[in-house]
Design an enzyme around this catalytic site. Structure first.
Site, PDB file in Angstrom:
ATOM      1  N   LYS A  86      52.547  36.261  34.099  1.00  0.00           N
ATOM      2  CA  LYS A  86      52.948  34.997  33.655  1.00  0.00           C
ATOM      3  C   LYS A  86      53.244  34.861  32.098  1.00  0.00           C
ATOM      4  CE  LYS A  86      52.365  33.593  38.053  1.00  0.00           C
ATOM      5  NZ  LYS A  86      53.574  32.887  38.785  1.00  0.00           N
ATOM      6  N   GLU A 108      52.874  23.480  36.148  1.00  0.00           N
ATOM      7  CA  GLU A 108      52.220  23.486  37.515  1.00  0.00           C
ATOM      8  C   GLU A 108      51.494  24.851  37.786  1.00  0.00           C
ATOM      9  OE1 GLU A 108      55.330  24.784  37.393  1.00  0.00           O
ATOM     10  OE2 GLU A 108      54.816  26.650  38.223  1.00  0.00           O
ATOM     11  N   SER A 375      50.504  43.008  39.474  1.00  0.00           N
ATOM     12  CA  SER A 375      50.922  41.671  38.590  1.00  0.00           C
ATOM     13  C   SER A 375      49.830  41.150  37.885  1.00  0.00           C
ATOM     14  CB  SER A 375      51.570  40.698  39.492  1.00  0.00           C
ATOM     15  OG  SER A 375      50.772  40.561  40.486  1.00  0.00           O
TER      16      SER A 375
HETATM   17  C1  LIG Z   1      48.599  37.590  39.741  1.00  0.00           C
HETATM   18  C2  LIG Z   1      49.584  37.070  40.306  1.00  0.00           C
HETATM   19  N1  LIG Z   1      50.631  37.721  40.934  1.00  0.00           N
HETATM   20  C3  LIG Z   1      51.533  37.172  41.438  1.00  0.00           C
HETATM   21  C4  LIG Z   1      51.714  35.859  41.660  1.00  0.00           C
HETATM   22  C5  LIG Z   1      52.926  34.964  42.335  1.00  0.00           C
HETATM   23  O1  LIG Z   1      53.889  34.558  41.590  1.00  0.00           O
HETATM   24  P1  LIG Z   1      55.168  35.159  41.590  1.00  0.00           P
HETATM   25  O2  LIG Z   1      55.833  35.418  42.619  1.00  0.00           O
HETATM   26  O3  LIG Z   1      55.933  34.330  40.790  1.00  0.00           O
HETATM   27  O4  LIG Z   1      55.213  36.374  40.681  1.00  0.00           O
HETATM   28  C6  LIG Z   1      50.921  35.008  40.965  1.00  0.00           C
HETATM   29  C7  LIG Z   1      50.966  33.372  40.989  1.00  0.00           C
HETATM   30  O5  LIG Z   1      50.061  32.636  40.536  1.00  0.00           O
HETATM   31  C8  LIG Z   1      49.697  35.740  40.127  1.00  0.00           C
HETATM   32  O6  LIG Z   1      48.865  34.891  39.416  1.00  0.00           O
END
Ligand SMILES: Cc1ncc(COP(=O)(O)O)c(C=O)c1O
Length: 392
Positions: A86, A108, A375
């Protein structure tokens, strides 16, 4: 004229009340002029390196793969300052806020990761942040609520609707409509009205760009598949963007299958493929036959969203990417597997991508290289896991 079309095929657009159009136009102009400005890139590059800790490593998880034919590489976005991907695009939008002469940020958050990234960057850039978070999400992500407050952000629990991300977005949009003269709405995923899907993709593209170069360095070729979990879609589009033109690389997005696709308790709008309008965009959406938005369900707050960014709907419709679903239970199993195999505690969101990779690897009958976007890190999820284990 924007250089990016607001549409991806039939998806995307700007379905907002007229009052928000000037704010979106101003943002489009600031975004596109920043893209052409070497000074902006220099400043952002410095922050990505020295504040966020980029480039993140690409790690071959040799103990994780259940099949000697399959090599699994993890793109370590969990190591970005803040604990998830993020931060990448929040830094960019923080700088855009300053370019627009604004001093306040509205955001948000679902899992709290985007909220934490926003609170961090707001503190660092001297901006004031107020962050809307569903009341249910506040409950399951308490440590992140506290983190945001520690860094000076105001956290506003949202009790309407299901008390999750969708409701937090509604409140943030309402606030923005009333205050866009002084505040920027720092949307946390590649969704929402134009220009957000492009803007967030362009500033998350660095994930795939780095991973591509790192794969070439590690094994001299690109992976057979690039795999990422999909909530709103920012980490997945960030990983995919630089691979879309590489036709030999399969793109796989993993939606939250919740308690199972046939139970209705999931967060997999692409699987349902029903087109609708939510949060300023036309995209795939979980909705009933009257067009009312249905509640999504996922054990991971960050994937608990009934819609998806419009470019993913387009990539699914055109067949360039495929989207699969992984259940809560499968994600938790993958979470535990990575902890034990490699000493890495992943976010439950990222564990969805891992679960698909593990299933695919176990079934493989030929050599394959899988690139998985890790992620985020799982420290924020320990409460959830401990509750599941009956430890608290
Ligand atoms: C660690 C992590 N991975 C994935 C996501 C999913 O979001 P996005 O689809 O925008 O990557 C989030 C959302 O809060 C997250 O915290």
């Amino acid at each position: 004229m924007s250089r990016f079309s607001p549409y991806f095929g039939e998806f995307g657009g700007t379905y907002v009340p007229e009052i928000l159009v000037p704010a979106l136009d101003q943002l489009t102009e600031a975004f596109e002029s920043a893209l052409d400005d070497p000074e902006f890139h220099q400043e952002l590059g410095k922050l990505l390196k020295h504040y966020a800790g980029r480039p993140t490593p690409l790690f071959e998880a040799t103990h994780l793969s259940p099949n000697p034919l399959v090599r699994i590489f993890l793109k370590r976005e969990d190591l970005v300052h803040g604990g998830a991907h993020k931060t990448n695009q929040v830094l960019a939008q923080g700088l855009l806020t300053q370019r627009m002469g604004k001093k306040e940020i509205i955001a948000e958050t679902g899992a709290g990761q985007h909220g934490v990234a926003t609170a961090m960057v707001a503190a660092m850039l001297g901006l004031k942040a107020r962050i809307y978070m569903g009341a249910k999400d506040c409950e399951r992500q308490q440590p992140n609520v506290y983190r945001m407050k520690l860094m000076g952000a105001e956290v506003i629990p949202v009790h309407s609707g299901s008390g999750t991300l969708k409701d937090a977005v509604n409140e943030a949009l309402r606030d923005w409509a009333a205050n866009y003269d002084s505040a920027h709405y720092l949307l946390g995923t590649a969704a929402g009205p134009h220009p957000f899907p492009h803007l967030v993709r362009e500033f998350q593209r660095i994930i795939g760009k780095e991973a591509k170069a790192q794969m070439l360095e590690a094994i001299g070729r690109l992976p057979d598949a690039a795999i990422a979990c999909v909530g709103g879609g920012s980490n997945a589009i960030g990983l995919f963007a630089d691979f879309i033109e590489e036709k030999d690389v399969e793109l796989v997005g993993v939606e939250p299958g919740g308690e199972g696709l046939d139970t209705g308790k999931h967060g997999a709008p692409i699987h349902l493929a029903r087109t609708g309008i939510l949060h300023g965009m036309k995209s795939y959406l979980m909705q009933d036959s009257d067009g009312q938005v249905e509640e999504s369900h996922s054990i991971s707050a960050g994937l608990d969203y009934p819609a998806v960014g419009p470019q993913h709907a387009y990539l699914a419709q055109t067949g360039r990417a495929q989207y699969v679903a992984v259940t809560d239970d499968e994600a938790i199993e993958a979470f535990k597997t990575l902890c034990r195999a490699e000493g890495i505690i992943p976010a439950i969101e990222s564990s969805h991508a891992l679960a698909y990779a593990l299933k695919r690897a176990a079934e493989a009958t030929k050599e394959e290289v899988l690139l998985v976007n890790l992620s985020g890190r799982g420290d924020k999820d320990l409460n959830t896991i401990m509750t599941l284990e009956g430890l608290q």
